[in-house]
Design a protein around this motif. Structure first.
Motif, mmCIF file in Angstrom:
data_model
loop_
_atom_site.group_PDB
_atom_site.id
_atom_site.type_symbol
_atom_site.label_atom_id
_atom_site.label_comp_id
_atom_site.label_asym_id
_atom_site.label_seq_id
_atom_site.Cartn_x
_atom_site.Cartn_y
_atom_site.Cartn_z
ATOM 1 N N THR A 118 7.838 10.629 -5.183
ATOM 2 C CA THR A 118 6.891 11.160 -6.170
ATOM 3 C C THR A 118 5.833 10.094 -6.429
ATOM 4 O O THR A 118 5.987 8.925 -6.072
ATOM 5 C CB THR A 118 7.600 11.485 -7.488
ATOM 6 O OG1 THR A 118 8.091 10.255 -8.066
ATOM 7 C CG2 THR A 118 8.755 12.455 -7.272
ATOM 8 N N ARG A 119 4.771 10.510 -7.113
ATOM 9 C CA ARG A 119 3.726 9.538 -7.448
ATOM 10 C C ARG A 119 4.269 8.461 -8.380
ATOM 11 O O ARG A 119 3.895 7.290 -8.263
ATOM 12 C CB ARG A 119 2.528 10.265 -8.076
ATOM 13 C CG ARG A 119 1.871 11.239 -7.090
ATOM 14 C CD ARG A 119 0.622 11.880 -7.675
ATOM 15 N NE ARG A 119 0.128 12.929 -6.779
ATOM 16 C CZ ARG A 119 -1.150 13.147 -6.494
ATOM 17 N NH1 ARG A 119 -2.083 12.392 -7.057
ATOM 18 N NH2 ARG A 119 -1.513 14.108 -5.680
ATOM 19 N N ALA A 120 5.144 8.857 -9.302
ATOM 20 C CA ALA A 120 5.719 7.872 -10.217
ATOM 21 C C ALA A 120 6.542 6.841 -9.451
ATOM 22 O O ALA A 120 6.508 5.637 -9.759
ATOM 23 C CB ALA A 120 6.589 8.569 -11.258
ATOM 24 N N GLU A 121 7.279 7.288 -8.426
ATOM 25 C CA GLU A 121 8.062 6.355 -7.616
ATOM 26 C C GLU A 121 7.143 5.418 -6.836
ATOM 27 O O GLU A 121 7.434 4.229 -6.679
ATOM 28 C CB GLU A 121 8.971 7.129 -6.663
ATOM 29 C CG GLU A 121 10.130 7.829 -7.365
ATOM 30 C CD GLU A 121 10.887 8.779 -6.452
ATOM 31 O OE1 GLU A 121 12.083 8.987 -6.699
ATOM 32 O OE2 GLU A 121 10.286 9.311 -5.491
ATOM 33 N N SER A 181 -3.617 5.357 -11.646
ATOM 34 C CA SER A 181 -4.872 5.950 -11.161
ATOM 35 C C SER A 181 -5.136 5.590 -9.702
ATOM 36 O O SER A 181 -5.619 6.420 -8.916
ATOM 37 C CB SER A 181 -6.044 5.490 -12.029
ATOM 38 O OG SER A 181 -6.186 4.075 -11.977
ATOM 39 N N THR A 182 -4.798 4.350 -9.312
ATOM 40 C CA THR A 182 -4.997 3.938 -7.922
ATOM 41 C C THR A 182 -4.082 4.720 -6.990
ATOM 42 O O THR A 182 -4.508 5.205 -5.937
ATOM 43 C CB THR A 182 -4.739 2.431 -7.768
ATOM 44 O OG1 THR A 182 -5.671 1.706 -8.563
ATOM 45 C CG2 THR A 182 -4.875 1.994 -6.315
ATOM 46 N N ASP A 200 0.818 -1.204 0.000
ATOM 47 C CA ASP A 200 0.000 0.000 0.000
ATOM 48 C C ASP A 200 0.858 1.264 0.000
ATOM 49 O O ASP A 200 1.984 1.267 0.488
ATOM 50 C CB ASP A 200 -0.910 -0.013 1.226
ATOM 51 C CG ASP A 200 -1.853 1.166 1.249
ATOM 52 O OD1 ASP A 200 -2.713 1.245 0.361
ATOM 53 O OD2 ASP A 200 -1.689 2.024 2.134
ATOM 54 N N VAL A 201 0.305 2.324 -0.535
ATOM 55 C CA VAL A 201 1.010 3.601 -0.613
ATOM 56 C C VAL A 201 1.410 4.093 0.779
ATOM 57 O O VAL A 201 2.562 4.493 1.006
ATOM 58 C CB VAL A 201 0.129 4.643 -1.322
ATOM 59 C CG1 VAL A 201 0.729 6.046 -1.179
ATOM 60 C CG2 VAL A 201 -0.054 4.287 -2.794
ATOM 61 N N LEU A 202 0.478 4.061 1.718
ATOM 62 C CA LEU A 202 0.783 4.561 3.059
ATOM 63 C C LEU A 202 1.838 3.701 3.744
ATOM 64 O O LEU A 202 2.717 4.217 4.444
ATOM 65 C CB LEU A 202 -0.489 4.618 3.902
ATOM 66 C CG LEU A 202 -0.365 5.293 5.275
ATOM 67 C CD1 LEU A 202 0.203 6.683 5.158
ATOM 68 C CD2 LEU A 202 -1.715 5.311 5.982
ATOM 69 N N GLU A 203 1.786 2.391 3.537
ATOM 70 C CA GLU A 203 2.795 1.512 4.126
ATOM 71 C C GLU A 203 4.180 1.844 3.585
ATOM 72 O O GLU A 203 5.168 1.859 4.331
ATOM 73 C CB GLU A 203 2.450 0.053 3.837
ATOM 74 C CG GLU A 203 3.380 -0.941 4.496
ATOM 75 C CD GLU A 203 3.387 -0.860 6.009
ATOM 76 O OE1 GLU A 203 4.442 -1.162 6.606
ATOM 77 O OE2 GLU A 203 2.358 -0.482 6.603
ATOM 78 N N LEU A 204 4.287 2.130 2.299
ATOM 79 C CA LEU A 204 5.574 2.522 1.726
ATOM 80 C C LEU A 204 6.076 3.822 2.334
ATOM 81 O O LEU A 204 7.250 3.961 2.668
ATOM 82 C CB LEU A 204 5.448 2.684 0.209
ATOM 83 C CG LEU A 204 5.345 1.406 -0.626
ATOM 84 C CD1 LEU A 204 5.033 1.768 -2.073
ATOM 85 C CD2 LEU A 204 6.631 0.603 -0.547
ATOM 86 N N LEU A 205 5.181 4.780 2.492
ATOM 87 C CA LEU A 205 5.581 6.110 2.960
ATOM 88 C C LEU A 205 5.919 6.143 4.445
ATOM 89 O O LEU A 205 6.568 7.092 4.905
ATOM 90 C CB LEU A 205 4.486 7.123 2.655
ATOM 91 C CG LEU A 205 4.299 7.473 1.170
ATOM 92 C CD1 LEU A 205 3.021 8.268 0.969
ATOM 93 C CD2 LEU A 205 5.503 8.257 0.657
ATOM 94 N N SER A 230 5.033 0.218 -5.553
ATOM 95 C CA SER A 230 3.844 -0.465 -5.039
ATOM 96 C C SER A 230 3.297 -1.522 -5.978
ATOM 97 O O SER A 230 2.639 -2.470 -5.539
ATOM 98 C CB SER A 230 2.744 0.548 -4.738
ATOM 99 O OG SER A 230 2.237 1.101 -5.954
ATOM 100 N N GLY A 231 3.531 -1.339 -7.276
ATOM 101 C CA GLY A 231 2.930 -2.244 -8.245
ATOM 102 C C GLY A 231 1.485 -1.914 -8.544
ATOM 103 O O GLY A 231 0.805 -2.632 -9.280
#
Length: 393
Positions: free
Chosen positions: A26-29, A39-40, A14-19, A34-35
């Motif tokens: 960045t969003r691209a990173e 859009s997600t 998940d995005v939050l878990e990564l952060l 995340s895979g």
């Protein structure tokens, strides 16, 4: 019908878990790591930004056009109430989502005063802290409580705690939820010390045993990075294991006793009284240790040997990478650790001790509340945290 997948908040990465590692991306990173689809990730980041859980943290370099913005986790967006209940004191803290202490107070209050008195004082302090921080009770995502006795983890109820009169079977979560309507997690205090020690001093170690030597003796066990509580929550009850006789022991070989009866603070104090020294409590032992009396040092080292006789079996069974010894007795003297090492390295199998480190605790007096905060945040982030975090905002 659109072929686009709906936004899903239950992806494995998940995005939050990564952060949560504190590194801006960045969003691209985030898409690459995340895979998830672009859009997600975009929808997830927008939601997190909207609720203050991530914030913009500058811009990345650009090869042309407008440079992309980086976002970073904002642990101050929500709060945790963390509580460490001791035999004679209670520490209450307010932390952010990373475990950083925002406010803390220690009260001279005995657990024997009972749950109504103790929890009443805790909740008054917690409400005061939230208000003093200029925050709302709704911003609290959970309450973690450590107590000096066995706990049925699934319900948060203490079970036959020997030094907690009136607490047996008491519904601690229900009492706390009358003030903070959030998840309330209750655990034995030494389990929380194990969490705190691993987080603060041994973040790369997954196999760790934390031993607390004070008025009583208990252990918190981490295996595979997870707390091991056993089938009913009693895992780590070292104090009631029989101590094998070791050479040079001051007690006869035919005098079997539980570990707590020979190596706890009060047990050491009893031994010192037999030498003509005035000692009743763990605090008395600590004061005498600091006075430099060699008889005291010898008694503490023998307690370490007795502890080591029990831990040598634990080492053979669990094969931890690190044994951390904490509590008031270990903080006062290296003699306890020396006694433990002497026996464990001599009696455990060589394969188990080849890389084993036996060390004194590196955390301070706030370790209990740090562990309580970690207990809460690990559960909050274990699955999809966003609905809960939004609800508590």
């Amino acid at each position: 019908m659109s072929s686009k997948s709906p936004v899903c908040f239950t992806q494995k990465v998940d995005v939050l878990e990564l952060l949560r590692d504190g590194r801006a991306r960045t969003r691209a990173e985030l898409v690459a790591e995340s895979g998830l689809s672009r859009s997600t990730v975009g929808a997830r980041v927008d939601a997190l930004l909207g609720h203050g859980l991530v914030v913009v943290a500058g811009e990345a370099s650009s090869s042309g056009g407008r440079p992309p913005a980086r976002v970073v986790f904002n642990p101050t967006a929500r709060l945790v109430v963390a509580v460490d209940v001791g035999a004679t004191h209670v520490t209450v803290a307010l932390t952010d989502l990373s475990g950083l202490v925002v406010d803390v107070v220690t009260l001279d209050l005995a657990v024997a005063a009972g749950p109504d008195v103790v929890l009443g004082a805790i909740l008054r302090e917690a409400r005061r802290m939230v208000a003093a921080a200029g925050r709302r009770p709704a911003e609290v995502v959970g309450v973690g409580v450590g107590v000096p006795g066995p706990v049925e983890h699934a319900t948060g109820r203490p079970v036959s705690p020997p030094i907690m009169p009136g607490w047996d079977g008491f519904d601690v979560p229900a009492a706390v939820q009358r003030v903070f309507d959030v998840p309330v997690l209750v655990d034995n205090d030494v389990n929380l010390l194990a969490l705190a020690e691993q987080h603060a001093a041994w973040p790369d170690v997954t196999e760790l045993v934390f031993v607390k030597v004070s008025t009583g003796i208990g252990a918190g066990i981490l295996a595979g990075g997870q707390l091991q509580r056993g089938a009913s929550g009693s895992a780590g009850d070292l104090g009631h294991l029989r101590v094998p006789w070791v050479p040079d022991s001051p007690r006869p070989a035919d005098d079997p006793r539980d570990l707590e009866a020979v190596a706890s603070g009060p047990a050491i104090a009893e031994r010192l009284r037999g030498l003509g020294l005035e000692a009743r409590t763990s605090a008395d032992v600590v004061a005498l240790v600091r006075g430099g009396d060699q008889r005291v040092h010898a008694a503490v080292r023998q307690a370490g040997r007795d502890l080591g006789a029990v831990l040598s079996g634990v080492v053979n069974l669990l094969n931890p990478s690190v044994i951390v010894v904490g509590g008031s007795i270990s903080r006062a003297s290296e003699h306890l650790i020396a006694g433990v090492r002497e026996v464990v390295y001599g009696q455990s199998i060589p394969l188990a001790t080849h890389d084993l480190r036996i060390v004194r605790s590196r955390t301070d007096h706030t370790a209990g509340v740090l562990g309580a905060a970690l207990l809460v945040t690990r559960q909050v982030f274990a699955e999809d945290p966003l609905p809960h975090l939004i609800r508590s905002g």
